[in-house]
Every structure is written in structure tokens, then in C-alpha cells.
Design a protein around this motif. Structure first.
Motif, PDB file in Angstrom:
ATOM      1  N   ASP A 189      -5.103   2.582  -2.229  1.00 50.86           N
ATOM      2  CA  ASP A 189      -4.727   1.197  -2.525  1.00 50.86           C
ATOM      3  C   ASP A 189      -5.513   0.174  -1.712  1.00 50.86           C
ATOM      4  N   ILE A 190      -6.227   0.615  -0.708  1.00 49.81           N
ATOM      5  CA  ILE A 190      -6.806  -0.321   0.244  1.00 49.81           C
ATOM      6  C   ILE A 190      -7.764  -1.308  -0.428  1.00 49.81           C
ATOM      7  N   ASN A 214      -5.687  -3.880  -2.436  1.00 50.41           N
ATOM      8  CA  ASN A 214      -4.902  -4.762  -1.581  1.00 50.41           C
ATOM      9  C   ASN A 214      -5.771  -5.796  -0.877  1.00 50.41           C
ATOM     10  N   ARG A 240       0.842  -1.198   0.000  1.00 49.13           N
ATOM     11  CA  ARG A 240       0.000   0.000   0.000  1.00 49.13           C
ATOM     12  C   ARG A 240       0.873   1.242   0.000  1.00 49.13           C
ATOM     13  N   ASP A 275      -1.563  -6.451   3.713  1.00 46.68           N
ATOM     14  CA  ASP A 275      -0.490  -5.727   3.026  1.00 46.68           C
ATOM     15  C   ASP A 275       0.533  -5.214   4.023  1.00 46.68           C
ATOM     16  N   SER A 314       1.127  -2.140   5.030  1.00 40.12           N
ATOM     17  CA  SER A 314       0.854  -0.885   5.732  1.00 40.12           C
ATOM     18  C   SER A 314       0.853  -1.061   7.244  1.00 40.12           C
TER      19      SER A 314
END
Length: 736
Positions: A324-325, A328, A319, A604, A606
Motif C-alpha cells: 500500500d505504500i 498511500n 496501510r 498514513d 502505519s
């Protein structure tokens, strides 16, 4: 001035040609005689004149001499021909610098009056010929001996012969380059003398000359008697035990049930077994209970969570911003569901490579969100799915392999017709196949290149057909020499700490497997299973090789590659965090995820930013397809974190956590200690461990003001101390 230099060079060449009669030395040329000297002297390495940019001090050569025409131009014609001086060849700058007669930043590369020195001087005196079309070319090199068994601390001189297109041969031992693929096992000097070291097993020495490579394979026996072997459970044991007998390394005994339960649960499901699972397994009298446990773990959602975590990191599901969430989460869920349903590996790869549409409708498209350029796409696909590192071949011929720039751009051409259009969702693209002829430009030759799989013929793909489907078809062919081997070698490393080929994604002729027959058998089994990923996990974990004890015997402690015993490995960051939560009874909270979500289920990278624990213990960021991005080595920061970090302390003192519950439990102290050890190590505590724990728990304790604590509070602190001590043991931190 330049015309004068060329005239003198030409007259010198004519004069030299006139005096060479019958019986005279054969004429020299740049490719066959000069280029090998430059390579042997390290002149054309990345640290010298092949340095990116302008080379070294304005003198540039191609890396390892893979572009001889360019090198010839730089030496003979560049800078008005100042590097060569035919009227007095010994006074040529090329010769004087190499011999350090004129100060040279690289030091002395040639000894005056050596054969190489004389060859350079003679070549210049003969007019610096490049090569005629009729001149013989090197077609292959052969090393003698090809394979040998050598005891530890012994030596062997190699002989290297170059074969030419006219049928002639030449001894090039003194001009070849030598490098062992495992320098802890063998050394090869400048002259081709190989010396074995302390570690038994199989090692290869790469021999390189004039852009060609060959391999000298060495078996280093320990020579100990191998009289007792565990029974063979499957073909893995047959190949591993045969190798151990050949090199004289006796295997350790099989591990006990407690060790196996903990080991296989961590390796398949990425978690410690629960207390109930441990008690049930240890009390079971089923003869095949280990096989039943493997099946149970493979059928569990934990298996899908754990391996989805592995694959999404390598597929760069990272991310970069808040937009992007969606991508992902969707890609991670798709991979997890695919593994849970046991979707065939070739189908997973096909759905990623040939994906079209939007992420919402087709989550595998998310890969193209992260990997946008055809060159990056081909490099990632080759390394991840084929075990071939193509990055070098973009600029020059691969130094240790047969792959050229043409091969690089031929593979890139499969991705040349990937189109993308922006959608209504910010940051998201619609991926589609653009109608057109698949081809890409070779950046070196400026010529168009059509698609061709590695080692295969060029394809003429109609404009309406997606070339990526042709690539996926080639990958899943049983005859593909890379696809199945790459996966089985990668999974072997997952379970055994090291691959049969190491690094696991660098499979090439010059880096052979430590047990080539076993790797071939694993690939064959994988293909015959229909690319069944669970079948690979099953056959590995059912083998008695996997079930050997991690405790070495008197002979095999030095073994690092023959799998004579299990090689302990540190728990991965996510697995360790979940294990600590299980033992302490705490829960780690992660943003945007339901309470109780485990670390191995994180979609991911993050979450690394919000978790100091995951960052310190090396959870990867998903920036590379290389598994080396995951840190598996111990560090001082990790030790300090386990001992002093606030998040670890908070887990120990959590209300209704394990320490709190054990301190209030209405059962005898030894039973409480037993449950703690079963939870942490899947084994019963020893009598000494029970005694030490009871002594520590019974100690009176005081608060910060020196006031004595009541017995329940004191006992809770005692259990917090005991759990903290167990969490910091190697037995807990390692899978063994």
C-alpha cells in the motif's frame, strides 16, 4: 386447524361489520391503529422484536414499523395464527404478552383496560383488518407549539396532530415518540412533556409518529443583560451576537495577542508559533496584524500539511500491507498539493469520485483501493461530503429522516459502473467506467433502481456516460442543500470544538443547527467564493467570535453551544508530538521519511504502530469517515505517558536540546525563562513564574550516588525539570 382460525376470523369480522351502524366507532386497521401502538411500546426496536436475525424468541417485527406488511404477516399468519384469537380477543397471545398476563421477557408494555389495550382487543375482534386501498393514510404530523422560548427548569406539554389523506385529523399526542437532540439541555417524557434543564441555548425535540417526524424547537434564555458586545468583524459575528442577545448570554472579551497567535497557529498550521514569530507578532504595531498572520499561515506549507492530515484520515488512506505504500504516499501528496494550491473543494471531490486510471498516473484513484463496494462508496460519500448518514437506509427507512431504501440504492447506482482490472503492480487496480446502464438492485424488492441524487429525480444516464460525473455535478450545484453546509459545519467544528450541527456529519431536519441562520450564511459564503476552502478558514478565524477569550465571565460559563467564549480543546496527537519536539529541541524519526519530518506530515496510519505516543493520544487509523475515530478526550494512559514514558524522557535529555542549550546560554536567567515561556505559551512569564523557576533552577543537585553535580550539569537538570513541568500543564496541552 389453520383454515378453522381463518374461518373464525372472517366470521368475526363479518359479524362486527354487521353490528357497526351509523354513529359506531370508525373501523380500525393495522397501519393506522395497531402499528403505532407497537412502536410506542418499543416492541419494534432493535433491542426487542426488531433485533437483527429472528427478532426475539422467534417473533420478528420490522425496525420501528417501517415494513407494516411484513409485521402484519408475522402477527396474523405466522405460526398458524397463534398470536391472535378472534373468538376471545382478550385471550390472544399478542394482548396477553403485552399486558404481561402471560410472562413476557420485555415486561409489561400495556396496562389492561388502557386505550391501547382496548384498541388491540377491538382490532382482533373486528377480524384484524390490514388496510383497504381506500382507507385514509397519515400524510403529515404537526406539533404544537412549533417553536417556543422557555426559561431553565420549566415545562411545556406538546400536542401532536396527525393529518390524513381524507382531510381528517387525529390527536396522537399519547402515541407519538419524543426525543431531545441534546439531553443535557432538555428532557421529553413518554407523554410529550418537555422540561428544560440548566444550559441555555437552542435545543430541538424530535417527534415521531407512524414513520413521520416533526420538530419542536426550544430557545432557552439565560436572561442575563447583554450590554457590551465586541465590534462585528464579519457576518459570523452578526449572527452569533444576535443569538447571544436573544438568549441573554453575554460574550467574553476578545483574547489578547499572545493567545490569538498560539490559537490560530495551532488551528490553521497545526503547530506552535516559533520563537521568532512570537516576538515579531507581539512587537508589531500593525492595526491589522491578526489578519496578516492569518494570511501568512494560509500561505504556508504547514496549512497544507495539517489539513491533508485531516482529510486523508477521513478518506481512509490507511496501510494494510507493504504494497500500500505507493498508493498511500501518492494520495497524501496529491491531497497536500491540492490544498497548497488552493484547489476548489468541488474540484477535489470531483477528482476523487470520478477518478479513473492507475494510482501512479492519477493518485485520487487510491480512494477506490480502500472503498471497493458501491454500498460503502455511497455511505462514505454521503456522510463525508453531504453530512448525511445513510447506513440505516440499506435495510429499512431511516428512523430519523426521510431517506428510504429506494433512496439508498438510487445513490448507490451512481457507482454501479465502476470497473477495475489488475495491473502489473501487485495489489493495484486500474479503475475505469464500464460501459452500460447505471442501475443497482434493491436488495429488498429485488427490483432494479436507477441513479437519483438525494431528493432529486431519477436519471436516465446513457451507457457511455460515467454516472459519477452526474453525481459530482449535482454536488456542486448552488441549490444543493447538503454539500456546502456539510463542509462549513465540519470546518466550524475544527475551529470551535463543536459544530453548529452536532455530530458534524449528521445534518437532518430532526437535528437542526444551534444557529440555523449562521449555517445558512456560511454555506452561502462558501458557494459564492467558488468553494474556496481558504475562504472558509479566513472568514472563521477573522471573526471576533473566534477571537473571544476562553475565560468565561460570570454568566456564560454554562454555555456549551452558543460560542459566547472560546471552547478549549486538547491538541491532536500529531500536533502535540510536534509541539513537544519544538519545546524540547528533539526530533521524532519515522520510517521511510526524511529526518525532521513532522508528525502532522505522516501520510498514513502505519506510523501509529511504531509510535506509542501517537497511539496513546488517539491518532486515527483511517478506518472510518467519522471524525469521532480521533480520540480527543483525556485519559489516565495519556497522563502517565507524559509523566513517565521513556520517549518523553528521551526528548527532555537530548543533547543540544532546549534544556542543554538554555543551561549553557550566556544570558541572564530571567531571559532564559522568558524564552522558554514564549516558546511554550507565546506569552511572557509572570513575576511569580520567574521567581519559582529561578528558585528551582538554583537548587543544588546530586547524581544517583549522591555526588554533587557541577553547576552546569545541575542547571541542565533544572531546565529539564522545568520543561517537563510546562509540558504537563493544561495551558500547554490545550489550544485555548
Amino acid at each position: 386447524m389453520q383454515l378453522q382460525v381463518r374461518f373464525i376470523a372472517w366470521m368475526t369480522f363479518l359479524f362486527a361489520s354487521a353490528i357497526h351502524g351509523a354513529g359506531s366507532p370508525r373501523p380500525l386497521n393495522f397501519i393506522n391503529d395497531v402499528q403505532p401502538i407497537l412502536t410506542k411500546a418499543d416492541c419494534n426496536t432493535g433491542g426487542c422484536h426488531a433485533k437483527a436475525g429472528m427478532g426475539q424468541r422467534g417473533f420478528r417485527l420490522s425496525l420501528l414499523g417501517f415494513e407494516p406488511e411484513e409485521d402484519y404477516e408475522h402477527i396474523v399468519k405466522e405460526s398458524k395464527g397463534r398470536r391472535v384469537f378472534p373468538p376471545a380477543p382478550e385471550q390472544s397471545l399478542l394482548v396477553m404478552k403485552a399486558a404481561n398476563i402471560v410472562p413476557h421477557g420485555g415486561g409489561k408494555k400495556l396496562e389492561p383496560n388502557s386505550e391501547e389495550y382496548k384498541t388491540l382487543v377491538r382490532w382482533i375482534s373486528e377480524g384484524m383488518p390490514y388496510a383497504q386501498p381506500t382507507d385514509p393514510k397519515v400524510t403529515s404530523i404537526e406539533v404544537e407549539p412549533k417553536r417556543l422560548s422557555m426559561k431553565v427548569h420549566t415545562g411545556q406539554q406538546l400536542k401532536v396532530t396527525a393529518r390524513y389523506s381524507d382531510g381528517s385529523t387525529r390527536d396522537v399526542t399519547h402515541m407519538a415518540l419524543y426525543e431531545a437532540n441534546d439531553k443535557s439541555m432538555a428532557e421529553a417524557d413518554h407523554h410529550g412533556h418537555v422540561k428544560t434543564l440548566d444550559i441555555p441555548g437552542n435545543v430541538a425535540v424530535m417527534v415521531r409518529y407512524s414513520g413521520l417526524v416533526s420538530v419542536f424547537s426550544v430557545s432557552i434564555p439565560l436572561g442575563a443583560p447583554v450590554e457590551i458586545l465586541p465590534p462585528e468583524k464579519n457576518f459570523i459575528d452578526r449572527y452569533v451576537f444576535a443569538n447571544l442577545k436573544q438568549i441573554g448570554v453575554p460574550p467574553s472579551a476578545l483574547c489578547d495577542d499572545s493567545t490569538f497567535l498560539r490559537r490560530v497557529s495551532l488551528d490553521i498550521a497545526g503547530r506552535l508559533p516559533t520563537l521568532e514569530e512570537t516576538k515579531t507578532f507581539l512587537s508589531s504595531k500593525e492595526v491589522n496584524k491578526r489578519d496578516l498572520l492569518i494570511e501568512s499561515l494560509l500561505s504556508s506549507p504547514d496549512y497544507a500539511d495539517y489539513f491533508a492530515n485531516k482529510w486523508t484520515a477521513m478518506l481512509k488512506n490507511k496501510r494494510d500491507d507493504a504494497a500500500d505504500i505507493t498508493a498511500n504516499f501518492a494520495f497524501h501528496a496529491w491531497m497536500r498539493d491540492s490544498l497548497l494550491a488552493n484547489k476548489k473543494y468541488d474540484e477535489i471531490v470531483r477528482q476523487i469520485l470520478a477518478s479513473t486510471g492507475t494510482i501512479v498516473s492519477n493518485p485520487p484513484v487510491a480512494w477506490y483501493k480502500r472503498v471497493k463496494e458501491p454500498t460503502q462508496q455511497l455511505e462514505d460519500v454521503a456522510q463525508l461530503f453531504l453530512g448525511v448518514r445513510m447506513q440505516c437506509a440499506q435495510c429499512h427507512h431511516h428512523p430519523f429522516e426521510r431517506w428510504s431504501q429506494h433512496d439508498y440504492y438510487s445513490l448507490s447506482a451512481f457507482f454501479s459502473q465502476v470497473g477495475r482490472k489488475p495491473t502489473a503492480i501487485a495489489g493495484e487496480d486500474l479503475i475505469f467506467h464500464k460501459r452500460g446502464i447505471a442501475q443497482t438492485e434493491n436488495k429488498k424488492t429485488r427490483q432494479p433502481v436507477k441513479p437519483a441524487a438525494l431528493g432529486s429525480d431519477t436519471l436516465d444516464i446513457p451507457a457511455d456516460e460515467d454516472p459519477r460525473l452526474k453525481l459530482a455535478d449535482w454536488m456542486s450545484q448552488p441549490s444543493n442543500p447538503f454539500f456546502a453546509k456539510s463542509l462549513t459545519n465540519r470546518y466550524w467544528k475544527h475551529f470551535f470544538k463543536r459544530g453548529l450541527v452536532e455530530p458534524e456529519d449528521d445534518i437532518r431536519d430532526t437535528n437542526p443547527a444551534t444557529n440555523p441562520e449562521l449555517l445558512d450564511a456560511l454555506a452561502k459564503h462558501f458557494i459564492e467564493s467558488g468553494f474556496d476552502l481558504k475562504a472558509v478558514v479566513r472568514v472563521i478565524t477573522q471573526s471576533h467570535t473566534y477571537q473571544l477569550s476562553a475565560m468565561p465571565n460570570e454568566h456564560n460559563a454554562v454555555d456549551r453551544q452558543n460560542f459566547s467564549h472560546y471552547y478549549p480543546k486538547r491538541m491532536q496527537a500529531e500536533v502535540l508530538l510536534d509541539a513537544m519536539d519544538l519545546i524540547t529541541g528533539a526530533k521524532s524519526d519515522f520510517a521511510d521519511l526524511p529526518p525532521g519530518t513532522r508528525a502532522i506530515s505522516l501520510p498514513d496510519n502505519s506510523y501509529n504502530r511504531a509510535s506509542a505516543f501517537l497511539k496513546v493520544f488517539g491518532r486515527p487509523e483511517g478506518a472510518s469517515v467519522c471524525e469521532c475515530e480521533r480520540v480527543q478526550s483525556a485519559s489516565l494512559a495519556q497522563s502517565l505517558h507524559l509523566m513517565n514514558a521513556s520517549d518523553v524522557k528521551a526528548k527532555l535529555v537530548t543533547n543540544n536540546g532546549r534544556a542543554d542549550v538554555l543551561s549553557k546560554a550566556e544570558i541572564p536567567e530571567p531571559k532564559r525563562i522568558r524564552e522558554l515561556y514564549l516558546a511554550a505559551f507565546s506569552r511572557e512569564p509572570t513575576a511569580d513564574e520567574v521567581r519559582i523557576a529561578e528558585t528551582h533552577l538554583a537548587k543544588p543537585r546530586a547524581d544517583a550516588q549522591g555526588k554533587a553535580l557541577d553547576s552546569q550539569r545541575a542547571r541542565r537538570q533544572g531546565y529539564e525539570d522545568l520543561i517537563w513541568a510546562l509540558l504537563n500543564t493544561k495551558e500547554f496541552l490545550y489550544n485555548h
